[in-house]
Write a protein that holds these residues in place. Structure first.
Motif, mmCIF file in Angstrom:
data_model
loop_
_atom_site.group_PDB
_atom_site.id
_atom_site.type_symbol
_atom_site.label_atom_id
_atom_site.label_comp_id
_atom_site.label_asym_id
_atom_site.label_seq_id
_atom_site.Cartn_x
_atom_site.Cartn_y
_atom_site.Cartn_z
ATOM 1 N N ASP A 8 -12.819 -4.352 4.407
ATOM 2 C CA ASP A 8 -11.681 -3.644 3.803
ATOM 3 C C ASP A 8 -10.371 -3.869 4.546
ATOM 4 N N TYR A 9 -10.412 -4.632 5.605
ATOM 5 C CA TYR A 9 -9.200 -4.812 6.430
ATOM 6 C C TYR A 9 -9.141 -6.252 6.929
ATOM 7 N N THR A 37 2.476 -2.056 7.597
ATOM 8 C CA THR A 37 1.739 -3.269 7.963
ATOM 9 C C THR A 37 0.312 -2.976 8.426
ATOM 10 N N GLY A 38 -0.142 -1.736 8.274
ATOM 11 C CA GLY A 38 -1.541 -1.427 8.545
ATOM 12 C C GLY A 38 -1.855 -0.993 9.957
ATOM 13 N N LYS A 39 -0.858 -0.460 10.665
ATOM 14 C CA LYS A 39 -1.088 -0.062 12.063
ATOM 15 C C LYS A 39 -2.025 1.147 12.144
ATOM 16 N N THR A 40 -1.739 2.164 11.350
ATOM 17 C CA THR A 40 -2.581 3.360 11.364
ATOM 18 C C THR A 40 -3.978 3.042 10.855
ATOM 19 N N GLU A 41 -4.042 2.266 9.792
ATOM 20 C CA GLU A 41 -5.339 1.906 9.214
ATOM 21 C C GLU A 41 -6.175 1.091 10.189
ATOM 22 N N LEU A 42 -5.517 0.346 11.076
ATOM 23 C CA LEU A 42 -6.250 -0.442 12.072
ATOM 24 C C LEU A 42 -7.175 0.449 12.891
ATOM 25 N N ALA A 43 -6.661 1.591 13.363
ATOM 26 C CA ALA A 43 -7.474 2.488 14.180
ATOM 27 C C ALA A 43 -8.691 2.977 13.398
ATOM 28 N N ARG A 44 -8.504 3.296 12.134
ATOM 29 C CA ARG A 44 -9.628 3.777 11.315
ATOM 30 C C ARG A 44 -10.660 2.675 11.102
#
Length: 279
Positions: A8-9, A37-44
């Protein structure tokens, strides 16, 4: 324990190297980049890929570093003492544990997200230096020291709105997420809109990058905004021919998903007016 992206990433090679380097060094990973750019989603996604729980601390302009450790509610204790409540005999009843405390006392290793650290006061990062470095802090009201049972994987995001202190930067592993190039963006779109027709995707993304490259644009559209735009194009069942602009309108179809202020809309309207005048 290595991160290599997820279904998903879409993580570029340099991003996966940065995540794994921070985990190996046991340093916070400081991730900067444009909004969207997906910084927060990176951690998840890191938490999901490694099978770890995640604790999220979203920073606001009013957030203080102390809130990440704990807060002592002296007002409630005073009120309870006036009411004769026996809870006042134990000060621990009035200690509210913050996100760092929760991460430190977790039964297993966790991912700790400190999101948009640059929103807070300039002293905020410095106020967390010792706690993030030593993985412990002292609770003055109870006289106890809270030590991390398992060192959390700390991911810190910043939109680069203000400079962070050098002392804080020295303790982090840094990575800047560059805005995706066309081919990477196509992979990202495929994750969110699988099976999208290549002709439509190429036409839409070509138009999208032309908009981003336009001189004088106040806010460039982000990855999340192009995904929303493509979702609308698919919902309206538009074709590549529908997206082609003539001199009468420099604005893209459904431009409200991409252009988020009146100055940028006016810019493209002026471009259209100038194009008509040159005919």
């Amino acid at each position: 324990m290595r991160f290599s992206g997820t279904d998903d990433y879409v993580a570029t090679e340099d991003l996966t190297v940065a995540v794994n380097a921070a985990v190996t060094l046991e340093r916070p990973l400081l991730v900067k980049g444009e909004p969207g750019t997906g910084k927060t989603e990176l951690a998840r996604q890191v938490a999901g890929a490694l099978g770890l729980p995640i604790i999220e601390w979203h920073i606001k302009s009013t957030t203080r570093a102390q809130q990440g450790l704990y807060e002592y509610d002296a007002v409630s204790r005073l009120r309870d003492s006036q009411l004769g409540d026996e809870r006042v005999n134990d000060v621990a009843n009035y200690i509210k544990r913050g996100k760092l405390w929760q991460a430190f006392e977790a039964e297993e290793r966790v991912v700790l997200l400190i999101d948009e650290i640059d929103k807070a006061d300039i002293e905020f990062p410095n106020d967390l230096l010792q706690e993030l470095d030593r993985m412990e802090f002292f609770v003055y009201e109870t006289g106890e020291t809270i030590e991390a049972r398992h060192r959390p994987i700390v991911i810190i995001t910043s939109n680069n709105e203000k400079e962070l202190p050098d002392a804080f930067l020295r303790r982090c592993f840094f990575h800047y997420i560059r805005f995706p190039e066309m081919e990477v963006m196509k992979r990202i779109v495929e994750v969110h809109h699988p099976g999208i027709k290549q002709a439509l995707l190429t036409t839409a993304l070509t138009q999208f990058y032309e908009i981003r490259d336009q001189q004088g644009l106040k806010k460039k559209p982000s990855t999340s905004e192009v995904l929303d735009w493509l979702k609308l194009l698919l919902a309206e069942d538009l074709s590549p021919e529908d997206l082609r602009r003539d001199g009468a309108s420099a604005l893209p179809k459904l431009h409200g998903a991409l252009l988020k202020n009146e100055q940028d809309v006016a810019l493209f309207e002026r471009l259209a007016f100038m194009a008509r005048g040159q005919r």
